[in-house]
Design an enzyme around this catalytic site. Structure first.
Site, PDB file in Angstrom:
ATOM      1  N   GLY A 204       0.827  -1.206   0.000  1.00 21.62           N
ATOM      2  CA  GLY A 204       0.000   0.000   0.000  1.00 21.62           C
ATOM      3  C   GLY A 204       0.850   1.239   0.000  1.00 21.62           C
ATOM      4  N   ASN A 205       0.234   2.367   0.282  1.00 24.65           N
ATOM      5  CA  ASN A 205       0.978   3.630   0.321  1.00 24.65           C
ATOM      6  C   ASN A 205       0.413   4.520   1.424  1.00 24.65           C
ATOM      7  OD1 ASN A 205      -1.124   5.490  -0.902  1.00 24.65           O
ATOM      8  ND2 ASN A 205      -0.982   3.893  -2.452  1.00 24.65           N
TER       9      ASN A 205
END
Ligand code: CTP
Length: 399
Positions: A204-205
């Protein structure tokens, strides 16, 4: 904008924690001033942690700063929630026996009081007379909501919901937004996609979704019908906006494209994962003793580039975002220009990230480029200010 949030000694003080979040998330600087007695309900630590600012209750604290004068004078808006019967009485008679009431006397900005108390106290002629006095002086006093009170009893006296208080308070100071998106349908993507590795892990980020949510709020305020495709965002739903929660890039792509088919504008503010694991394991991955792990990644479709190519609706304005860092091969703006040409979107909003800029925190600073890389606008300020700057550029483009 500087907001002073006063908190009175009522059980509903806990609801003001949410009110505080709503106000800070709308991009405002909030200083919380609780009354001494209110700290029995919600303590200083909560207010300091949520506001990121020191919290004092007394005139005799922090004397060199002359806070009892400065706080009121510097505020652009004062909101008091909950306002107890005692606090209404002290405000109506001009008492200044703590920091909050002193600040009420020095404030020259709009003041909104949200009363909360038992029905009998609210209906008492003394309280009603105090409310009438305050209103005659231009103070905005909300009507308490009717419903469940502290115990088993119910009636008039409940604190209105934090969303209502925030909306009523901000409406006192904010210029009404231009209705230049009335009748328009817009789709905004926000947040960051997650690609599962196994049932418990993902790639993810760090995107929080704040800028995308600000864009959705601003478009709704300007009269648009807004669909917000939200990837893994934990912010409260903006009022009047259709929120479509998604997790992966594939889900985000499907959600955006479905709603884009009837939209005048699509804004891709989400941080979309460029790669996903070739296979997501059905069971939790175990260490295999080899001392390492190699992941096979495959590239995700570029949702923005596809939208720019496919033009799902004639005349649609497609807007991309680019979070860039400067490096040896070019500056933030040079990378932005190259990306604008590569993506084929009508507008590309470029902001510099890295070193703490861009993600999560309140402010933002962007350049809006046209598809050919030429600069069309710059926008700085809170995420709400930037959102309105982006919509200004979009409205010009739609015309
Ligand atoms: N975007 C998208 N689909 C992807 C990746 C990005 O729609 N698979 C969109 C983002 O929502 C954003 C814009 O493209 O509006 C720019 O994203 P960015 O990650 O900066 O672009 P990349 O194409 O990934 O460029 P880079 O080569 O810098 O990784």
């Amino acid at each position: 904008m500087r907001i002073l949030l006063g908190v009175g000694a009522g059980i509903a003080a806990y609801k003001s924690a949410l009110l505080l979040r709503l106000l800070t998330e709308s991009g405002h600087e909030v200083r919380v001033v609780p009354t001494r007695a209110s700290l029995a309900f919600v303590g200083t630590a909560t207010w300091e942690a949520l506001s990121g600012r020191p919290v004092t209750t007394e005139v005799f604290e922090n004397v060199p700063e002359v806070e009892h004068v400065r706080l009121g004078k510097e505020a652009d808006l004062v909101v008091v929630a909950p306002a107890t019967a005692d606090l209404l009485a002290r405000a109506a008679t001009g008492r200044a026996d703590d920091l909050l009431t002193a600040a009420l006397l020095t404030a020259r900005c709009p003041v909104l009081l949200a009363p909360a108390m038992h029905t009998e106290m609210w209906e008492h002629p003394a309280t009603q007379a105090n409310v009438a006095t305050l209103r005659s002086r231009g103070v905005h006093v909300l009507e308490p909501a009717v419903g469940r009170l502290t115990g088993a009893d119910s009636g008039a006296g409940r604190l209105p919901e934090p969303e209502e208080i925030a909306a009523a308070a901000l409406a006192l100071v904010e210029d009404p937004a231009p209705q230049d998106l009335a009748g328009r349908r817009v789709v905004v993507s926000a947040g960051g996609t997650r690609e599962p590795l196994d049932p418990v892990r993902f790639l993810g980020n760090r995107s929080t979704g704040r800028q995308g949510y600000a864009l959705a709020r601003a478009a709704a305020a300007r009269g648009a019908h807004v669909t917000l495709v939200a990837a893994n965002v934990t912010l409260p739903d903006p009022p009047g906006v259709l929120v479509v929660p998604v997790e992966t890039t594939a889900e985000l792509r499907a959600g955006v494209r479905e709603h884009a088919a009837t939209a005048d504008v699509v804004v891709m503010a989400a941080a979309v994962a460029d790669y996903r694991p070739a296979r997501a394991a059905q069971e939790k991955l175990k260490k295999d003793g080899s001392g390492g792990l190699t992941l096979d990644l495959v590239q995700n479709p570029d949702v923005l580039a596809e939208l720019s190519r496919d033009r799902l609706r004639a005349g649609q304005v497609v807007v991309g975002f680019a979070a860039e860092t400067g490096d040896a091969t070019g500056s933030v703006l040079e990378h932005g220009r190259a990306k604008a040409r590569r993506k084929g979107a009508d507008l590309l909003v470029v902001n510099a990230v890295g070193g703490g800029r861009g993600f999560g925190e309140v402010g933002n600073d962007v350049v809006v480029l046209a598809g050919d890389g030429t600069e069309v606008a710059r926008s700085t300020g809170s995420k709400d200010d930037v959102a309105h700057g982006v919509w200004d550029a979009v409205v010009e483009r739609l015309a």
